[in-house]
Scaffold this active site. Sequence first.
Site, short mmCIF file in Angstrom:
data_model
loop_
_atom_site.label_atom_id
_atom_site.label_comp_id
_atom_site.label_asym_id
_atom_site.label_seq_id
_atom_site.Cartn_x
_atom_site.Cartn_y
_atom_site.Cartn_z
N TRP A 27 -12.91 -2.56 -0.95
CA TRP A 27 -11.58 -2.32 -1.53
C TRP A 27 -11.58 -2.42 -3.05
CZ3 TRP A 27 -8.28 -5.27 2.72
CH2 TRP A 27 -8.32 -4.50 3.91
N GLY A 79 -3.78 -16.35 9.14
CA GLY A 79 -3.90 -16.86 7.78
C GLY A 79 -2.62 -16.86 6.98
N GLU A 95 5.72 7.90 -10.79
CA GLU A 95 7.04 8.51 -10.73
C GLU A 95 7.38 8.97 -9.31
OE1 GLU A 95 4.67 9.15 -12.85
OE2 GLU A 95 5.39 9.64 -14.86
N HIS A 130 2.83 -5.97 13.43
CA HIS A 130 3.23 -4.86 12.56
C HIS A 130 4.60 -4.33 12.90
CE1 HIS A 130 -1.18 -5.06 12.78
NE2 HIS A 130 -0.99 -5.14 11.48
N1 GLN Z 1 -6.03 -13.70 6.29
C1 GLN Z 1 -5.35 -12.47 6.00
C2 GLN Z 1 -3.87 -12.61 6.36
O1 GLN Z 1 -3.55 -13.27 7.27
C3 GLN Z 1 -5.94 -11.32 6.76
C4 GLN Z 1 -5.31 -10.01 6.40
C5 GLN Z 1 -5.99 -8.81 7.00
O2 GLN Z 1 -6.51 -8.84 8.07
N2 GLN Z 1 -5.98 -7.70 6.33
O3 GLN Z 1 -3.02 -12.04 5.72
#
Ligand code: GLN
Length: 767
Positions: A575, A446, A17, A708
């Site tokens: 994780w 990737g 929520e 990012h």
């Molecule tokens: N191979 C993943 C990607 O390119 C690596 C992601 C990561 O480093 N957390 O999304």
Amino acid sequence: MNTIHILGFPRIGAQRELKFALETFWRGETGSDKLQDTARDLRARHWAMQREAGIGQVTVGDFALYDHVLDHVQLLGCEPARFGFTDEDEITRQFALARGEDKQAHACCGATGTGGERRPLEMTKWFDTNYHYLVPEFTPSTSFRIGSERLFAQVDEARALGHAVKAVLIGPLTFLWLGKEKAQAFERLELLDRLLPVYGEILARLKRQGVEWVQLDEPILGLDLPAAWRGAFESAYARLGGARPRLLLATYFSPLADNLRLACQLPVDGLHVDAVRAPEELARVADWLPAHKVLSAGIVDGRNVWRTDLDAALEHLQPLADRLGERLWLAPSCSLLHVPIDLDQEQELDGELRSWLAFARQKLAELNVLSRALGGGEKAVSAGLAAARAALASRRSSPRVHDAAVEHRLRTLPRDADHRAAPFAERQRLQRQALGLPPFPTTTIGSFPQTRELRAARASYRRGDITQQAYEGVIREEIARVVHRQENIGLDVLVHGEPERNDMVEYFGEQLAGFAFTRNAWVQSYGSRCVKPPIIYGDVSRPEAMTVDWTAYAQSLTEKPMKGMLTGPVTILQWSFVRDDQPRQETCEQIALAIRDEVADLERSGIRVIQIDEPAFREGLPLRRAEWQAYLDWAGRCFRISASPVSNATQIHTHMCYSEFNDILPAIAGLDADVITIETSRSDMELLKGFGAYAYPNEIGPGVWDIHSPRVPGVDEMERLLRKAAEVIPGGNLWVNPDCGLKTRGWGESEAGLRNMVEAARRLRAG
Ligand code: GLN
Ligand code: ZN
């Protein structure tokens, strides 16, 4: 009955929520009243759950809209001056501190991008958890005062609902420790003298409100503290005397070790210790604890999802209860923030597996049973004890947990299974022959943008609205498009783009034996962001190939090398919620064998470059340095077990996100990956210096583009970064790539950035 209590409760809500309320508020669709209503409802609900479980004093102060450390920044009146706040209200300031103007957060490690002038507070991991807190900023001019009424209002709120209250605060030393100095030649510990009087005022006010106990969290007592910090504890706590509630000092996550006596002797009224992470310390603490103090035993695991072995817990607790009587309190090991809220929501999980688990709410019930059993009421709780016993027995003997083949394979694994056949220099020569790459080869990490169409197709497929065939058609088309685009851009080592993956751990976990997935078991990662870690309950194996079809298909579309893309064993372990019935190391080795099989199959299908991502490698480091080497040894071995079934000419890559590598460089080099790609652009290649100084032996791709943030760096900027990298890394070993995967970016930026990157590589080749 022994007193039971909790250190903190998850705040996100059983249906998330809080997440939804925050996000609608941020989108401007609702006002702050609505958000505060949701928050108040959640608190009321969570306090009611505590009370139902027989908790006499509910915990207040653990709730936060975004982050509890951020709430302390406001409570203690130390919002950084750089934000230049004037008359903004508390909630506006709070979200400016948390989110700044740059709302791009790091997909993999949670850190926020650098952004505009009001960039948010930095975010970092809360000890060794996957929760991220906002980092307080300190300068010599930082001052403190009571800067928020929120805590006191919440105490009133709880009391108005008829609850007795135990308030919780981060202790003054841990608060300072968690922050960062933003000025040269200055130690944040110097601020302690200024900070303590404010703690004193807060405690006095809580006392006036009728609060009997305050829990002061000082988890840094579980770390290797510099002498000055250790030394500061005694005098600091001596100064918290005066008119105040009784104080419960709370430590967790790690053994107290050399701080045990210090923690026992501080002038407070009770001590909480983590009896899950340091079971052997409980009796020692009881020995050292002065006779007037309460000992709160963190006996129920606050970091994992398994039912407690109540018989074992009682056996551990009974002698203490005999000695301490009422002075023994029972609690989860740490705040329940790190576990999902309510198992009752997981109706789709099969009954057997469900019977083995306990989420936050179920952990409250466990405390209740334990306390009643200790109080001599074993009869009254015999049903509860019997249920726990039966669940444990079923878990111990279940064929779903134990797979003799996996256990045999691990036992008989040759010692050198984690070694490539030839040393790196020899492999490098063979790989150069086999791959025929230019100097400064270009590649990506990737993933390519996960478009709305892709996500919609996956959702429809999961709902059963489209067939598997139709879904796979969408993925194949996307792969073909991505391969074509990369060829056009002129990249050297291609990827298939990971369009079939929603999450880099979930994708593999879903295909491995020994993993379970929940519907609703969300855990807060930061702000409104939650994760749903898989639960590893049994021996792990790989029933069939997981990525080979997609990767081989992608390779069939191009002459260029196609890089196979896997998540490494340490990251999958890190994780997930892991088994507590065997060491982490063993679970990791099992995952490593499964990934090893995938690596071998990829090679067999003609793939010559394989990347094994390990972004969580560093975060697995234990909190205590004395335990680092043991971790690095087994974690490194697990990576190499995955990476080593291939011939010398096959090239193994690994990728790690932003990490402080300098103190573990020998271990990183020890992974012996042929190529490592790391995030370095945000630090302007500073991170790379350590690799240069250490003379890192293998090939390396320091990211030249911070993905990012939506900003696309130009060719000149990338060229400059590469030339800077070439100063510390031999040119022949340098790769050219972005910092991380492009999953969260749009196609426009991705294509523009990659074109610039390819051009920058060409310039370097030209000399
Ligand atoms: N191979 C993943 C990607 O390119 C690596 C992601 C990561 O480093 N957390 O999304
Ligand atoms: Zn990354």
